[in-house]
Design an enzyme around this catalytic site. Structure first.
Site, PDB file in Angstrom:
ATOM      1  N   PRO A  92      27.391  29.542  34.194  1.00  0.00           N
ATOM      2  CG  PRO A  92      28.262  30.094  32.494  1.00  0.00           C
ATOM      3  CD  PRO A  92      28.803  29.657  33.702  1.00  0.00           C
ATOM      4  CD  GLU A 119      32.177  28.178  24.804  1.00  0.00           C
ATOM      5  OE1 GLU A 119      30.975  28.910  24.316  1.00  0.00           O
ATOM      6  OE2 GLU A 119      33.532  28.873  25.078  1.00  0.00           O
ATOM      7  NE  ARG A 161      31.783  35.372  56.824  1.00  0.00           N
ATOM      8  CZ  ARG A 161      30.325  35.849  57.103  1.00  0.00           C
ATOM      9  NH1 ARG A 161      29.721  34.917  56.500  1.00  0.00           N
ATOM     10  NH2 ARG A 161      30.139  36.214  57.693  1.00  0.00           N
ATOM     11  CG  ASP A 176      27.405  39.058  57.264  1.00  0.00           C
ATOM     12  OD1 ASP A 176      28.453  40.127  59.163  1.00  0.00           O
ATOM     13  OD2 ASP A 176      28.562  38.220  57.702  1.00  0.00           O
TER      14      ASP A 176
HETATM   15  C1  JEW Z   1      31.135  30.281  34.494  1.00  0.00           C
HETATM   16  C2  JEW Z   1      32.316  28.010  35.131  1.00  0.00           C
HETATM   17  C3  JEW Z   1      33.667  26.972  33.326  1.00  0.00           C
HETATM   18  C4  JEW Z   1      30.234  31.618  37.171  1.00  0.00           C
HETATM   19  C5  JEW Z   1      29.474  32.814  36.962  1.00  0.00           C
HETATM   20  N1  JEW Z   1      30.358  27.164  31.143  1.00  0.00           N
HETATM   21  C6  JEW Z   1      30.589  27.886  30.644  1.00  0.00           C
HETATM   22  C7  JEW Z   1      30.706  29.143  29.648  1.00  0.00           C
HETATM   23  C8  JEW Z   1      32.056  30.072  30.231  1.00  0.00           C
HETATM   24  C9  JEW Z   1      31.608  30.639  29.018  1.00  0.00           C
HETATM   25  C10 JEW Z   1      31.305  31.253  28.277  1.00  0.00           C
HETATM   26  C11 JEW Z   1      29.656  30.180  28.553  1.00  0.00           C
HETATM   27  C12 JEW Z   1      29.590  28.846  29.224  1.00  0.00           C
HETATM   28  C13 JEW Z   1      32.942  29.535  30.863  1.00  0.00           C
HETATM   29  N2  JEW Z   1      33.285  29.063  32.122  1.00  0.00           N
HETATM   30  C14 JEW Z   1      32.777  28.945  32.980  1.00  0.00           C
HETATM   31  C15 JEW Z   1      31.629  30.091  33.670  1.00  0.00           C
HETATM   32  C16 JEW Z   1      31.766  29.423  35.540  1.00  0.00           C
HETATM   33  C17 JEW Z   1      32.946  27.952  33.711  1.00  0.00           C
HETATM   34  C18 JEW Z   1      33.778  27.853  31.910  1.00  0.00           C
HETATM   35  C19 JEW Z   1      30.825  30.999  35.451  1.00  0.00           C
HETATM   36  N3  JEW Z   1      29.762  32.924  35.683  1.00  0.00           N
HETATM   37  N4  JEW Z   1      30.951  32.113  34.932  1.00  0.00           N
HETATM   38  N5  JEW Z   1      28.889  33.133  38.281  1.00  0.00           N
END
Ligand code: JEW
Length: 237
Positions: A92, A119, A161, A176
Site C-alpha cells: 500500500p 504488515e 494483455r 481503452d
Molecule cells: C498490499 C501487499 C502485504 C497493496 C495495495 N504491506 C502491508 C500492509 C498490510 C496491511 C496494513 C499495512 C501494511 C497488508 N499487506 C499488503 C497490502 C500489498 C501486502 C501485506 C496492498 N493495497 N494493499 N494497493
C-alpha cells in the site's frame, strides 16, 4: 516473458492459469512459475514472520526465506534472453501502478512478483536486491488488502494483455480508457450490442445511423461527459 511469483498462498495465483494469461502461457508467450515461500524455511513450523523491531502491532515477514527464494530464482535462469528481472513488490506504500507501469513491465522479459502478508516484508530485502536488480514497490490503489496476492493477479493481467500478440484484437488494446497513448486518459463511453431494443430500452439512434463522423463525435462527447462526472481528477476543464 517469464513471471515468477513468490507467496505463502500458491493456490491464490491459480486464476493466472486461466483465460487470457492461461492462453498466453499455453502458446509459450508467458512462462509462469509460482513459488511457495515456506519451501525456503528450515524450522519445523516453516516460520516466515516475526515481531517488528521498534514494537507495534502485527508481524513482519522475515528476510531469510525471501533471500533464499529470490537467490534460487535468480540463480535458476535457464530462460535465454531473459536478461535482468524487475522485482515487483505490491504494497500500500508503493508508487501507483498504472497503465504506463504495465506497459513498461510488458517490455521487460522477466518479472519477479513478491507477495507479502502480515504488515509487509523486512525492508532490507528490497535494499539488498536493489543493489543488483531493479526493485519497484507498487500500489494498485488507495485501499488496504490483506496481502500482495490479489495485487499480483492485477499486475500480471494488466501486463500480459499488453504483450504483442497476446490480445486477440490488437486495436482494442490501444482504444481503452487509460491506454498510455491516449493523452489525458479520458474514460470510455457506453457500449451497446444486439438486440437494438432490450426490455424497452433502445440503442442511441446515432450508433445506427451509419454516419461515422457523427458516431465519433457522439462517442467523444460521451467520453468527456463521463470523465468529468466520474473522474474530475482526469478532466481537463
Ligand atoms: C498490499 C501487499 C502485504 C497493496 C495495495 N504491506 C502491508 C500492509 C498490510 C496491511 C496494513 C499495512 C501494511 C497488508 N499487506 C499488503 C497490502 C500489498 C501486502 C501485506 C496492498 N493495497 N494493499 N494497493
Amino acid at each position: 516473458m517469464r513471471i515468477d511469483v513468490i507467496t505463502i498462498f500458491p493456490q491464490y495465483l491459480e486464476p493466472l492459469s486461466l483465460s487470457l494469461v492461461g492462453k498466453a502461457i499455453g502458446r509459450g508467450e508467458v512462462e509462469l512459475h509460482i513459488h511457495d515461500l515456506r519451501d525456503y524455511t528450515h524450522d519445523r513450523h516453516r516460520t516466515v514472520d516475526d515481531t517488528p523491531f521498534g514494537g507495534g502491532p502485527g508481524m513482519v515477514m522475515k528476510a531469510q526465506p525471501w533471500g533464499e527464494a529470490i537467490d534460487e530464482i535468480l540463480g535458476s535462469v535457464q530462460t535465454p534472453g531473459a536478461g535482468s528481472p524487475v522485482l515487483v513488490v505490491p504494497t500500500p506504500s508503493g508508487v501507483p501502478f498504472d497503465q504506463k507501469t504495465a506497459a513498461s513491465f510488458a517490455e521487460s522479459q522477466w518479472l519477479i512478483i513478491a507477495c507479502g502478508r502480515y504488515e509487509g516484508i523486512d525492508s532490507r530485502v528490497f535494499e539488498y536486491y536493489g543493489q543488483q536488480i531493479d526493485v519497484l514497490e507498487v500500489s494498485i490503489g488507495d485501499y488496504v488488502l490483506a496481502g500482495g496476492e490479489a495485487a499480483a493477479l492485477v499486475i500480471a493481467e494488466a501486463t500480459i494483455r499488453l504483450i504483442p500478440g497476446v490480445l486477440g484484437n490488437v486495436e482494442s488494446a490501444v482504444d481503452d480508457s487509460f491506454a498510455p497513448d491516449r493523452e489525458g486518459g479520458a474514460l470510455e463511453g457506453p457500449v451497446f450490442t444486439k438486440p437494438q431494443s432490450w426490455r424497452g430500452l433502445e440503442v442511441p439512434d446515432v450508433l445506427l445511423s451509419g454516419d461515422h463522423g457523427a458516431i465519433a463525435k457522439w462517442r467523444a462527447d460521451e467520453s468527456i461527459r463521463r470523465t468529468s462526472q466520474r473522474r474530475p481528477d482526469l478532466s481537463s476543464s
